[in-house]
Write an enzyme that holds these catalytic residues in place. Structure first.
Site, PDB file in Angstrom:
ATOM      1  N   ARG A 163      63.161  15.566  56.379  1.00 57.04           N
ATOM      2  CA  ARG A 163      64.147  16.059  55.098  1.00 57.04           C
ATOM      3  C   ARG A 163      64.102  17.584  55.026  1.00 57.04           C
ATOM      4  O   ARG A 163      63.022  18.443  55.187  1.00 57.04           O
ATOM      5  CB  ARG A 163      63.442  15.421  53.993  1.00 57.04           C
ATOM      6  CG  ARG A 163      63.619  13.976  53.694  1.00 57.04           C
ATOM      7  CD  ARG A 163      64.963  13.706  53.669  1.00 57.04           C
ATOM      8  NE  ARG A 163      65.301  12.129  53.615  1.00 57.04           N
ATOM      9  CZ  ARG A 163      65.690  11.492  54.523  1.00 57.04           C
ATOM     10  NH1 ARG A 163      65.672  11.842  55.755  1.00 57.04           N
ATOM     11  NH2 ARG A 163      65.771  10.156  54.425  1.00 57.04           N
ATOM     12  N   GLU A 218      71.821  20.005  52.212  1.00 59.77           N
ATOM     13  CA  GLU A 218      72.772  19.175  53.197  1.00 59.77           C
ATOM     14  C   GLU A 218      73.691  18.469  52.340  1.00 59.77           C
ATOM     15  O   GLU A 218      74.856  18.131  53.006  1.00 59.77           O
ATOM     16  CB  GLU A 218      72.109  18.523  54.234  1.00 59.77           C
ATOM     17  CG  GLU A 218      71.207  17.233  53.602  1.00 59.77           C
ATOM     18  CD  GLU A 218      70.702  16.553  54.721  1.00 59.77           C
ATOM     19  OE1 GLU A 218      70.004  16.984  55.537  1.00 59.77           O
ATOM     20  OE2 GLU A 218      71.005  15.112  54.835  1.00 59.77           O
ATOM     21  N   HIS A 260      72.185  15.959  60.518  1.00 59.24           N
ATOM     22  CA  HIS A 260      71.508  14.690  60.275  1.00 59.24           C
ATOM     23  C   HIS A 260      71.753  13.543  61.185  1.00 59.24           C
ATOM     24  O   HIS A 260      72.478  12.481  60.842  1.00 59.24           O
ATOM     25  CB  HIS A 260      71.621  14.199  58.850  1.00 59.24           C
ATOM     26  CG  HIS A 260      70.345  13.390  58.156  1.00 59.24           C
ATOM     27  ND1 HIS A 260      70.023  13.865  57.050  1.00 59.24           N
ATOM     28  CD2 HIS A 260      69.902  12.440  58.668  1.00 59.24           C
ATOM     29  CE1 HIS A 260      69.048  12.952  56.754  1.00 59.24           C
ATOM     30  NE2 HIS A 260      68.862  12.241  57.915  1.00 59.24           N
TER      31      HIS A 260
HETATM   32  P1  NAD Z   1      56.405   6.571  57.804  1.00 57.66           P
HETATM   33  O1  NAD Z   1      56.465   6.061  56.468  1.00 57.66           O
HETATM   34  O2  NAD Z   1      56.491   5.358  58.954  1.00 57.66           O
HETATM   35  O3  NAD Z   1      55.492   7.757  58.221  1.00 57.66           O
HETATM   36  C1  NAD Z   1      55.316   8.876  57.287  1.00 57.66           C
HETATM   37  C2  NAD Z   1      53.988   9.416  57.546  1.00 57.66           C
HETATM   38  O4  NAD Z   1      53.740  10.669  56.803  1.00 57.66           O
HETATM   39  C3  NAD Z   1      52.866   8.420  57.064  1.00 57.66           C
HETATM   40  O5  NAD Z   1      52.051   8.289  58.328  1.00 57.66           O
HETATM   41  C4  NAD Z   1      52.463   9.182  55.983  1.00 57.66           C
HETATM   42  O6  NAD Z   1      50.877   8.883  55.775  1.00 57.66           O
HETATM   43  C5  NAD Z   1      52.328  10.440  56.267  1.00 57.66           C
HETATM   44  N1  NAD Z   1      52.473  11.448  55.202  1.00 57.66           N
HETATM   45  C6  NAD Z   1      52.680  11.019  53.717  1.00 57.66           C
HETATM   46  N2  NAD Z   1      52.515  12.350  52.980  1.00 57.66           N
HETATM   47  C7  NAD Z   1      51.963  13.131  53.878  1.00 57.66           C
HETATM   48  C8  NAD Z   1      51.631  14.596  53.630  1.00 57.66           C
HETATM   49  N3  NAD Z   1      51.307  15.068  52.366  1.00 57.66           N
HETATM   50  N4  NAD Z   1      51.139  15.122  54.619  1.00 57.66           N
HETATM   51  C9  NAD Z   1      51.140  14.755  55.954  1.00 57.66           C
HETATM   52  N5  NAD Z   1      51.451  13.529  56.132  1.00 57.66           N
HETATM   53  C10 NAD Z   1      51.832  12.863  55.046  1.00 57.66           C
HETATM   54  O7  NAD Z   1      58.068   7.379  57.988  1.00 57.66           O
HETATM   55  P2  NAD Z   1      58.858   7.675  59.265  1.00 57.66           P
HETATM   56  O8  NAD Z   1      59.621   6.291  59.595  1.00 57.66           O
HETATM   57  O9  NAD Z   1      58.085   8.120  60.356  1.00 57.66           O
HETATM   58  O10 NAD Z   1      59.966   8.799  59.010  1.00 57.66           O
HETATM   59  C11 NAD Z   1      59.517   9.881  58.518  1.00 57.66           C
HETATM   60  C12 NAD Z   1      60.567  10.661  57.910  1.00 57.66           C
HETATM   61  O11 NAD Z   1      61.625  10.878  58.831  1.00 57.66           O
HETATM   62  C13 NAD Z   1      61.031   9.901  56.636  1.00 57.66           C
HETATM   63  O12 NAD Z   1      60.439  10.177  55.464  1.00 57.66           O
HETATM   64  C14 NAD Z   1      62.387  10.515  56.473  1.00 57.66           C
HETATM   65  O13 NAD Z   1      62.538  11.446  55.645  1.00 57.66           O
HETATM   66  C15 NAD Z   1      62.779  11.055  58.076  1.00 57.66           C
HETATM   67  N6  NAD Z   1      63.649  10.490  58.715  1.00 57.66           N
HETATM   68  C16 NAD Z   1      64.758  11.151  59.231  1.00 57.66           C
HETATM   69  C17 NAD Z   1      65.894  10.514  59.963  1.00 57.66           C
HETATM   70  C18 NAD Z   1      67.170  11.413  60.549  1.00 57.66           C
HETATM   71  O14 NAD Z   1      67.861  10.812  61.015  1.00 57.66           O
HETATM   72  N7  NAD Z   1      66.873  12.701  60.549  1.00 57.66           N
HETATM   73  C19 NAD Z   1      66.051   9.165  60.289  1.00 57.66           C
HETATM   74  C20 NAD Z   1      64.927   8.419  59.738  1.00 57.66           C
HETATM   75  C21 NAD Z   1      63.763   8.995  59.026  1.00 57.66           C
END
Ligand code: NAD
Length: 341
Positions: free
Chosen positions: A243, A272, A304
């Protein structure tokens, strides 16, 4: 709340709908039979009134689902907000709960799609394939300026080891990299595979490449800032496919000017919502920060698109429909975010 297929409960109103959303959601609707209405416009306080005879809305990453909008949605009788994405930082869950609106999301849809895009950004920035592509088309076969480095043996720091961070760590290991990781919860399975969990400062100090995979929340906002940048190795590579708000843009621009950041790959950007998912080629861009970022030869911006694969779009449509269907038949579903009182 009685969520049966009463009037309006069979119609889904989509916001921020792109042609590919229509293609995939239409294609997979045959087994669900919802009425679908697609609006290209973003959901915000000015567009809520587009919703007609529909108690279900489907939104994406840049739709605005804040307190004001949720209040309007409740007044229009909306009972389900179905996010067709994983992140939910744009939705005020507390307010949704207060108004008795269900919120569901697609927690995992091909995490590999995003992880592979992160690696594509690393390879592009490092080996400059985008420049080589243009060069040879102009019959310039010189290698000057295309020098890269071996990924093998380098240290990648992963912040957030959920679905995507985990998939990305496997790719990094495949390239022979040492993987350092920081997460609020340690993943023992990843530790067994050789990922070293450590504190955030160590990730900042020891990584050659830092890839962000944590959600955006109060704790992670601007996790990349002046202070954390100062701790990093000179010429560090930073990749953000998570993000935009994770990076303090002004600080990273300064760090790029000083050479502290040697490479920056961003698939997401804090502002964005005013830019991404539309063709602005005929417009004057008023956002000076993105213009400055795009002017650096060592910055790669994609709009994105990390999630954008056939497999991920199929999963998004199917999981979104299943979430709604299960809410309508009153089952508790794992993907539900705001429980009703
Ligand atoms: P997920 O929920 O499986 O994993 C997120 C991880 O971050 C978890 O392990 C959680 O414990 C950890 N976390 C939470 N707070 C934290 C902190 N303060 N410090 C460090 N780690 C922390 O999510 P995911 O499916 O792996 O997705 C991750 C992120 O990717 C989403 O939140 C979303 O914003 C982003 N995303 C982007 C796209 C894209 O097209 N660019 C697509 C999907 C997801």
């Amino acid at each position: 709340m009685d969520l049966d297929r009463a009037a309006g409960m069979n119609k889904i109103t989509f916001f921020s709908a792109q042609p590919y959303d229509k293609t995939f959601f239409n294609k997979h609707n045959c087994e669900f039979g919802f009425d679908l209405e697609f609006f290209e416009t973003q959901l915000n306080k000015h567009t809520v009134n587009l919703i007609q005879s529909s108690n279900i809305i489907c939104v994406f990453v840049n739709d605005i689902v804040d307190e004001v909008v949720i209040k309007q949605l409740a007044e229009k009788g909306v009972r389900i907000i179905a996010l067709r994405c994983a992140g939910f930082n744009n939705v005020n869950l507390e307010v949704a709960k207060r108004y008795g609106i269900h919120v569901c999301r697609v927690p995992a849809y091909s995490p590999e799609a995003v992880a592979e895009h992160a690696m594509a950004m690393i390879l592009t920035l490092n080996r400059k394939t985008h420049k080589a592509y243009n060069r040879v088309r102009e019959q310039n076969f010189s290698l000057n300026g295309l020098l890269g480095f071996d990924l093998n043996g380098k240290t990648i720091g992963i912040i957030g080891t959920g679905n995507i961070g985990k998939a990305f760590s496997k790719i990094g290991k495949g390239f022979g990299c040492k993987i350092l990781a920081y997460d609020i919860t340690i993943n023992p399975e990843m530790e067994k595979e050789g990922v070293v969990f450590t504190d955030l400062d160590t990730v900042f100090k020891e990584s050659d490449i830092i890839s962000l995979h944590c959600p955006l929340n109060e704790k992670t906002k601007h996790i990349i800032n002046k202070g954390s940048l100062a701790q990093m190795k000179n010429s560090v590579m930073i990749i953000n496919t998570s993000r935009g708000g994770l990076i303090e843009t002004a600080s990273v621009i300064e760090a790029l000017k000083e050479g502290k950041v040697g490479y920056l790959g961003i698939d997401v950007y804090e502002q964005e919502e005013k830019l991404f998912f539309r063709d602005l080629s005929e417009d004057i861009i008023k956002d000076d920060a993105i213009q400055r970022l795009m002017s650096f030869p060592n910055v790669l911006v994609t709009a994105h698109q990390a999630f954008f694969t056939n497999e991920a779009l199929t999963q998004i449509a199917l999981v979104t429909y299943n979430n709604i269907k299960e809410l309508l038949i009153k089952k508790e579903i794992q993907n539900k975010l705001a429980l009703l009182v």
